[in-house]
Design a protein around this motif. Structure first.
Motif, PDB file in Angstrom:
ATOM      1  N   LEU A  65      21.870 -60.193  20.445  1.00 16.14           N
ATOM      2  CA  LEU A  65      21.232 -59.723  19.215  1.00 16.14           C
ATOM      3  C   LEU A  65      21.731 -60.516  18.009  1.00 16.14           C
ATOM      4  CD1 LEU A  65      19.282 -57.692  17.954  1.00 16.14           C
ATOM      5  CD2 LEU A  65      21.179 -56.081  17.814  1.00 16.14           C
ATOM      6  N   LEU A  66      23.024 -60.800  17.978  1.00 12.75           N
ATOM      7  CA  LEU A  66      23.577 -61.598  16.872  1.00 12.75           C
ATOM      8  C   LEU A  66      23.022 -63.022  16.894  1.00 12.75           C
ATOM      9  CD1 LEU A  66      27.256 -60.330  16.901  1.00 12.75           C
ATOM     10  CD2 LEU A  66      25.500 -59.850  15.186  1.00 12.75           C
ATOM     11  N   ARG A  67      22.918 -63.629  18.088  1.00  9.83           N
ATOM     12  CA  ARG A  67      22.324 -64.973  18.186  1.00  9.83           C
ATOM     13  C   ARG A  67      20.878 -64.956  17.695  1.00  9.83           C
ATOM     14  NH1 ARG A  67      25.144 -65.277  22.909  1.00  9.83           N
ATOM     15  NH2 ARG A  67      23.377 -64.565  24.159  1.00  9.83           N
ATOM     16  N   MET A  68      20.130 -63.935  18.120  1.00 11.83           N
ATOM     17  CA  MET A  68      18.723 -63.849  17.696  1.00 11.83           C
ATOM     18  C   MET A  68      18.613 -63.607  16.195  1.00 11.83           C
ATOM     19  SD  MET A  68      16.827 -61.878  20.846  1.00 11.83           S
ATOM     20  CE  MET A  68      18.087 -60.637  21.170  1.00 11.83           C
ATOM     21  N   ALA A  69      19.497 -62.771  15.648  1.00  7.85           N
ATOM     22  CA  ALA A  69      19.476 -62.508  14.202  1.00  7.85           C
ATOM     23  C   ALA A  69      19.732 -63.798  13.425  1.00  7.85           C
ATOM     24  CB  ALA A  69      20.524 -61.450  13.842  1.00  7.85           C
ATOM     25  N   PRO A  71      26.514 -62.645   5.750  1.00  6.50           N
ATOM     26  CA  PRO A  71      26.649 -61.424   4.948  1.00  6.50           C
ATOM     27  C   PRO A  71      25.667 -60.322   5.383  1.00  6.50           C
ATOM     28  CG  PRO A  71      26.753 -63.331   3.509  1.00  6.50           C
ATOM     29  CD  PRO A  71      26.373 -63.837   4.876  1.00  6.50           C
ATOM     30  N   GLU A  72      24.439 -60.708   5.727  1.00  4.48           N
ATOM     31  CA  GLU A  72      23.464 -59.720   6.201  1.00  4.48           C
ATOM     32  C   GLU A  72      23.883 -59.132   7.546  1.00  4.48           C
ATOM     33  OE1 GLU A  72      19.224 -61.239   4.396  1.00  4.48           O
ATOM     34  OE2 GLU A  72      20.142 -62.454   5.985  1.00  4.48           O
ATOM     35  N   VAL A  73      24.382 -59.995   8.421  1.00  3.44           N
ATOM     36  CA  VAL A  73      24.851 -59.527   9.729  1.00  3.44           C
ATOM     37  C   VAL A  73      26.035 -58.581   9.538  1.00  3.44           C
ATOM     38  CG1 VAL A  73      25.943 -60.257  11.894  1.00  3.44           C
ATOM     39  CG2 VAL A  73      23.981 -61.534  10.992  1.00  3.44           C
ATOM     40  N   ALA A  74      26.959 -58.956   8.652  1.00  2.00           N
ATOM     41  CA  ALA A  74      28.129 -58.105   8.393  1.00  2.00           C
ATOM     42  C   ALA A  74      27.684 -56.737   7.910  1.00  2.00           C
ATOM     43  CB  ALA A  74      29.048 -58.770   7.364  1.00  2.00           C
ATOM     44  N   PHE A  75      26.708 -56.708   7.024  1.00  2.00           N
ATOM     45  CA  PHE A  75      26.192 -55.439   6.526  1.00  2.00           C
ATOM     46  C   PHE A  75      25.618 -54.605   7.668  1.00  2.00           C
ATOM     47  CE2 PHE A  75      22.625 -52.863   5.088  1.00  2.00           C
ATOM     48  CZ  PHE A  75      23.278 -52.022   4.187  1.00  2.00           C
ATOM     49  N   GLY A  76      24.808 -55.240   8.518  1.00  2.00           N
ATOM     50  CA  GLY A  76      24.205 -54.538   9.641  1.00  2.00           C
ATOM     51  C   GLY A  76      25.233 -53.967  10.603  1.00  2.00           C
ATOM     52  N   LEU A  77      26.323 -54.685  10.790  1.00  3.42           N
ATOM     53  CA  LEU A  77      27.380 -54.229  11.695  1.00  3.42           C
ATOM     54  C   LEU A  77      28.351 -53.262  11.020  1.00  3.42           C
ATOM     55  CD1 LEU A  77      28.287 -57.594  13.484  1.00  3.42           C
ATOM     56  CD2 LEU A  77      27.075 -55.631  14.473  1.00  3.42           C
ATOM     57  N   GLY A  78      28.203 -53.109   9.714  1.00  2.64           N
ATOM     58  CA  GLY A  78      29.129 -52.241   8.993  1.00  2.64           C
ATOM     59  C   GLY A  78      30.491 -52.873   8.774  1.00  2.64           C
ATOM     60  N   GLN A  83      32.977 -63.222   7.207  1.00  2.00           N
ATOM     61  CA  GLN A  83      33.959 -63.802   8.123  1.00  2.00           C
ATOM     62  C   GLN A  83      34.232 -62.843   9.283  1.00  2.00           C
ATOM     63  OE1 GLN A  83      37.787 -64.626   6.412  1.00  2.00           O
ATOM     64  NE2 GLN A  83      38.520 -65.706   8.221  1.00  2.00           N
ATOM     65  N   ALA A  84      34.326 -61.551   9.009  1.00  2.00           N
ATOM     66  CA  ALA A  84      34.558 -60.559  10.067  1.00  2.00           C
ATOM     67  C   ALA A  84      33.392 -60.546  11.051  1.00  2.00           C
ATOM     68  CB  ALA A  84      34.771 -59.176   9.460  1.00  2.00           C
ATOM     69  N   ALA A  85      32.177 -60.672  10.554  1.00  2.00           N
ATOM     70  CA  ALA A  85      30.993 -60.693  11.420  1.00  2.00           C
ATOM     71  C   ALA A  85      31.006 -61.932  12.310  1.00  2.00           C
ATOM     72  CB  ALA A  85      29.720 -60.645  10.586  1.00  2.00           C
ATOM     73  N   ARG A  86      31.320 -63.058  11.711  1.00  2.19           N
ATOM     74  CA  ARG A  86      31.354 -64.309  12.473  1.00  2.19           C
ATOM     75  C   ARG A  86      32.456 -64.254  13.537  1.00  2.19           C
ATOM     76  NH1 ARG A  86      30.146 -69.608   9.730  1.00  2.19           N
ATOM     77  NH2 ARG A  86      29.514 -70.764  11.547  1.00  2.19           N
ATOM     78  N   GLN A  87      33.629 -63.734  13.177  1.00  2.00           N
ATOM     79  CA  GLN A  87      34.726 -63.613  14.129  1.00  2.00           C
ATOM     80  C   GLN A  87      34.359 -62.654  15.267  1.00  2.00           C
ATOM     81  OE1 GLN A  87      37.922 -62.461  11.526  1.00  2.00           O
ATOM     82  NE2 GLN A  87      38.550 -64.582  11.149  1.00  2.00           N
ATOM     83  N   ARG A  88      33.683 -61.569  14.911  1.00  2.00           N
ATOM     84  CA  ARG A  88      33.237 -60.621  15.939  1.00  2.00           C
ATOM     85  C   ARG A  88      32.307 -61.319  16.919  1.00  2.00           C
ATOM     86  NH1 ARG A  88      33.168 -55.353  17.056  1.00  2.00           N
ATOM     87  NH2 ARG A  88      31.370 -54.514  18.159  1.00  2.00           N
ATOM     88  N   TYR A  89      31.353 -62.076  16.394  1.00  2.00           N
ATOM     89  CA  TYR A  89      30.434 -62.803  17.265  1.00  2.00           C
ATOM     90  C   TYR A  89      31.195 -63.771  18.171  1.00  2.00           C
ATOM     91  CZ  TYR A  89      27.265 -66.221  19.054  1.00  2.00           C
ATOM     92  OH  TYR A  89      26.607 -67.075  19.900  1.00  2.00           O
ATOM     93  N   GLU A  90      32.136 -64.506  17.610  1.00  2.00           N
ATOM     94  CA  GLU A  90      32.896 -65.478  18.397  1.00  2.00           C
ATOM     95  C   GLU A  90      33.693 -64.794  19.502  1.00  2.00           C
ATOM     96  OE1 GLU A  90      35.021 -67.613  15.355  1.00  2.00           O
ATOM     97  OE2 GLU A  90      33.218 -68.713  14.735  1.00  2.00           O
TER      98      GLU A  90
END
Length: 154
Positions: free
Chosen positions: A108-112, A120-127, A132-139
């Protein structure tokens, strides 16, 4: 004398070979799914509680056992109480469910990102508080999914 741990021919004559851990795990997952499906998704009404009424998925089996234990779902008349073996079956399925969720979230993150969403939008969606936290989570997720894929291929 040959060593059964290093000599593949030794296992042919050995009546008690060591079990294959991956095969044993797959059998346990199948047994766990079957147990929960048979006990708590045997009727049409019971299956209607599930996302896929005709097939009980691992996440649904875990959720069903948890809901029945907590009282969030009620047992049908004649349906057996959740017992220790049901709980063990649900616990057995948790690593599989976690792996499926990791794959789902990473995908879902790759598709987003592929659809132009910013970190920043992904981070918001994940809460999460920061891009940087969103990117690290994805990694981390992508690393776990890759490690699982590599282990499954061995």
């Amino acid at each position: 004398m040959t060593d059964p741990m290093t000599d593949p021919m030794a296992s042919i004559s050995d009546p008690f070979p060591l079990p294959d851990a991956q095969q044993a795990r797959a059998q346990r997952v199948h047994t766990a799914l079957f147990r929960v499906a048979e006990r708590h998704a045997a009727t049409e009404e019971q299956r209607a509680r599930q996302t896929h009424p005709s097939v009980l998925g691992p996440h649904e089996a875990v959720r069903l056992v948890a809901f029945l234990m907590s009282g969030a779902a009620r047992l049908d008349e004649g349906e057996p109480e959740v017992d220790r073996a049901d709980i063990t079956a649900a616990l057995t399925l948790l690593p599989l469910v976690r792996g499926e969720l990791d794959e789902l979230e990473a995908g879902l993150l790759r598709m987003a990102r592929g659809r132009g969403m910013t970190w920043p939008e992904v981070a918001f969606g994940l809460g999460l508080g920061t891009p940087q936290a969103a990117r690290q989570r994805y990694e981390r997720l992508a690393g776990r999914v890759r490690a699982t894929d590599e282990t499954d291929q061995e």
